[in-house]
Design an enzyme around this catalytic site. Sequence first.
Site, mmCIF file in Angstrom:
data_model
loop_
_atom_site.group_PDB
_atom_site.id
_atom_site.type_symbol
_atom_site.label_atom_id
_atom_site.label_comp_id
_atom_site.label_asym_id
_atom_site.label_seq_id
_atom_site.Cartn_x
_atom_site.Cartn_y
_atom_site.Cartn_z
ATOM 1 N N LYS A 165 -22.699 15.846 9.521
ATOM 2 C CA LYS A 165 -21.689 14.970 10.101
ATOM 3 C C LYS A 165 -22.095 14.374 11.537
ATOM 4 C CE LYS A 165 -18.978 14.635 6.315
ATOM 5 N NZ LYS A 165 -19.041 13.208 5.923
ATOM 6 N N ASP A 193 -24.377 11.223 8.486
ATOM 7 C CA ASP A 193 -23.132 10.539 8.162
ATOM 8 C C ASP A 193 -22.284 10.469 9.110
ATOM 9 O OD1 ASP A 193 -21.019 9.207 6.677
ATOM 10 O OD2 ASP A 193 -20.682 11.061 5.490
ATOM 11 N N GLU A 218 -26.308 7.378 6.654
ATOM 12 C CA GLU A 218 -24.924 6.984 5.753
ATOM 13 C C GLU A 218 -23.862 6.475 6.713
ATOM 14 O OE1 GLU A 218 -22.328 8.922 2.258
ATOM 15 O OE2 GLU A 218 -24.203 10.107 3.000
ATOM 16 N N ASP A 241 -20.922 3.980 1.939
ATOM 17 C CA ASP A 241 -20.114 4.829 1.395
ATOM 18 C C ASP A 241 -18.453 3.979 1.655
ATOM 19 O OD1 ASP A 241 -18.054 6.636 0.576
ATOM 20 O OD2 ASP A 241 -18.737 8.346 1.662
ATOM 21 N N LYS A 265 -17.009 6.526 -4.543
ATOM 22 C CA LYS A 265 -15.892 7.373 -4.720
ATOM 23 C C LYS A 265 -14.720 7.064 -5.758
ATOM 24 C CE LYS A 265 -16.282 10.366 -0.837
ATOM 25 N NZ LYS A 265 -17.671 9.809 -0.218
#
Length: 368
Positions: A165, A193, A218, A241, A265
């Site tokens: 992260k 990400d 990401e 995403d 998702k």
Amino acid sequence: MQIETIKAYHVVQPFVDGPYRMSKGRVAGAFDAVIVAITSDSGLTGWGEMAPLGNFYSPAFAAGVRAGVIEIAPHLLGHDPRALASIGRLMDTVFKGHPYIKSALDMGCSDLAARAADIPLVTLLGGRESETAELYKVVTHGTVDAMAALAKRIVKDGFHRLQVKVGGNVHDDIERVTAVADSVPKGTVIFCDANAGWTPYQARQFTDATRAIDYTFEQPCTTIDECMSVRRSLDKPMVLDESVASLDDMLDIHRKGAADGLTLKISRLGGVTKTRQIRDLAVDLGFMITVEDTGGAEIDTSAMAHLSLSTPEERRLHAIAFHEWVTVRTASNKPPVSGSRMGIPDGPGLGIDVVPDLLGAPFFEVGS
């Protein structure tokens, strides 16, 4: 076959490892799940689950799911749960937008349709492409030393894929990622990400300073165009995403060449049925694919596993085992995990044997 009753349960699922932390102070202590049971006049029951990750991760919130299910569910009574496209159109007609609210209901109908056919859901989703899918683990946002130590521990446990992260202070995140990369063996797969946390300026600062590190970037920025502006100067693969909220979004990303891979998702797209539709077209268009969700326990993880294993292996990135994140159980079985790989439970539908007594009393029930 017709839907006879629908029940909805509210289940809070605290995290095993304590608070889940992202950049900019975003933190959640549990998945706040809604689980639905859809029972047909044949006596079969299908199960669905939706859980947002706090109120900050996706345009979804737990109280909204509970309120929305109450609004939509009565309209589904008397309809054939196996007619998944028809069920989806009906939900979109009676309740505009808010796909995350419809996700558990679509998942329950998908489970019920496969149970009625006495086949695993993976078969309805295109067929099983492999026995298991490779799992990744998340290195949550924290201090440099804490993130490096967590990455080292994950690799020691036998995992080879890390999602690190980032998306906070750029210079601090450069230090964090450098420390993580230095702490794990060469060849460890790293995804950085940002969860749409940076401006293009900040994202370019990060990529310029980390060129020597092998990783996939990401969702650095909020919009597709912003991410595309970063991609023009990027020498690494990019996965989007948060930008993938519909079929139109996926096609826009393809037209612009804005990504090499997509993270789909289930709840953001409105359920298993729409995720499968977008997944299949994205595969044909050449994207690498991860199918996951915003959260949940055994039911939702099983849905992710069925979608992952029906994705061609050469187009599949990885998967995640959310049921291992939480302290509560909702079923007598679970998606099997062996080492760093996850399969699907045996049996028809999702293969999950939900134990209603573990869910508490339903907060809503409609039908005979």
